[in-house]
Design an enzyme around this catalytic site. Structure first.
Site, PDB file in Angstrom:
ATOM      1  N   THR A 176       0.839  -1.192   0.000  1.00  0.00           N
ATOM      2  CA  THR A 176       0.000   0.000   0.000  1.00  0.00           C
ATOM      3  C   THR A 176       0.875   1.244   0.000  1.00  0.00           C
ATOM      4  OG1 THR A 176      -1.710  -1.200   1.212  1.00  0.00           O
ATOM      5  CG2 THR A 176      -1.838   1.197   1.240  1.00  0.00           C
ATOM      6  N   ALA A 177       1.963   1.215   0.757  1.00  0.00           N
ATOM      7  CA  ALA A 177       2.858   2.368   0.820  1.00  0.00           C
ATOM      8  C   ALA A 177       3.376   2.723  -0.576  1.00  0.00           C
ATOM      9  CB  ALA A 177       4.022   2.080   1.766  1.00  0.00           C
ATOM     10  N   HIS A 227       5.714   1.306   8.942  1.00  0.00           N
ATOM     11  CA  HIS A 227       5.685   0.709  10.275  1.00  0.00           C
ATOM     12  C   HIS A 227       6.199   1.699  11.317  1.00  0.00           C
ATOM     13  CE1 HIS A 227       4.403  -2.912   8.384  1.00  0.00           C
ATOM     14  NE2 HIS A 227       5.564  -3.153   7.806  1.00  0.00           N
TER      15      HIS A 227
END
EC number: 4.1.99.29
Length: 180
Positions: free
Chosen positions: A7-8, A51
Site C-alpha cells: 500500500t505504501a 511501520h
C-alpha cells in the site's frame, strides 16, 4: 522503497503522480529496516518508511518530506487503505464468516486487554521501544480493523481504481471486494 507490492508503494506512486512533474527517477527496493540507514548514509536520496519507522526517522537525523497518508486523506477524504487479511471465496460463506468473526473477536480481545498481546508485539517490532509500539498500534489498529464499513471499502476501491488508472495494478473486476 519497502516493496512494489505494498500500500505504501501505491500511495507513494499516486502522490508522485500528483506532485512531481517528470517522475521520481530510479526506485530502489530494499527491506524496510534498511531504508533509514541507506538515506542517512547517502546510498539513496530519499526513502519511503513504513511501520514504526514513521515515528523514529528523526533518530537517524532525517526529516519528513511528505506523508503519503496525509496526502491520501487530503485528496480523497477517505481513510488510508492499509493491509488486509484475505481469503479465497471458494472457502464458502460459512467458513469465511467464521474466519471474519474470529479475527474481529481477536482484535476486540486485544483492545480489551492490551497488555496480553504486548510480548508478542514487542517480539515482532522492528523498534523495540514500547512507546513506539504503542504509537504504531494506536494509529493503525482502529475501528477499520474490526469492520471496514462503507468508508473502508470506498478507500480500497479508490486506491485500486486510482492505481489502475496509473497502470500500477490491473483494473478491478465487477466482483472485486465483495464478501459473501
Amino acid at each position: 522503497m519497502p516493496s512494489e507490492r505494498s500500500t505504501a508503494y501505491l500511495l507513494f506512486r499516486l502522490w508522485a503522480a500528483d506532485t512531481i512533474p517528470g517522475g521520481v527517477g530510479e526506485i530502489v527496493v530494499m527491506p524496510f529496516h534498511e531504508i533509514m540507514p541507506a538515506v542517512r548514509d547517502g546510498k539513496v536520496d530519499a526513502g519511503l518508511v513504513i511501520h514504526e519507522a514513521r515515528f523514529t526517522y528523526q533518530n537517524y537525523g532525517l526529516h519528513k518530506l511528505a506523508d503519503m497518508g496525509e496526502h491520501w486523506e487530503a485528496t480523497t477524504g477517505l481513510p488510508i487503505p492499509l493491509g488486509a487479511i484475505i481469503a479465497k471465496r471458494s472457502l464458502g460463506a460459512e467458513r469465511l464468516n467464521v474466519l471474519a468473526d474470529s479475527i474481529r473477536e481477536s482484535v476486540r480481545s486485544a483492545w480489551a486487554d492490551p497488555e496480553a498481546s504486548r510480548p508478542y508485539v514487542m517480539e515482532h517490532a522492528q523498534e523495540m521501544d514500547p512507546g513506539v509500539a504503542d504509537q504504531h498500534i494506536g494509529l493503525y489498529v482502529n475501528e477499520f480493523t474490526a469492520d471496514l464499513g462503507d468508508d473502508g471499502y470506498a478507500a480500497i476501491r479508490g486506491l485500486l481504481t486510482r492505481a489502475a488508472a496509473e497502470g500500477l495494478v490491473p483494473a478491478l473486476g465487477p466482483d472485486a471486494l465483495t464478501f459473501p
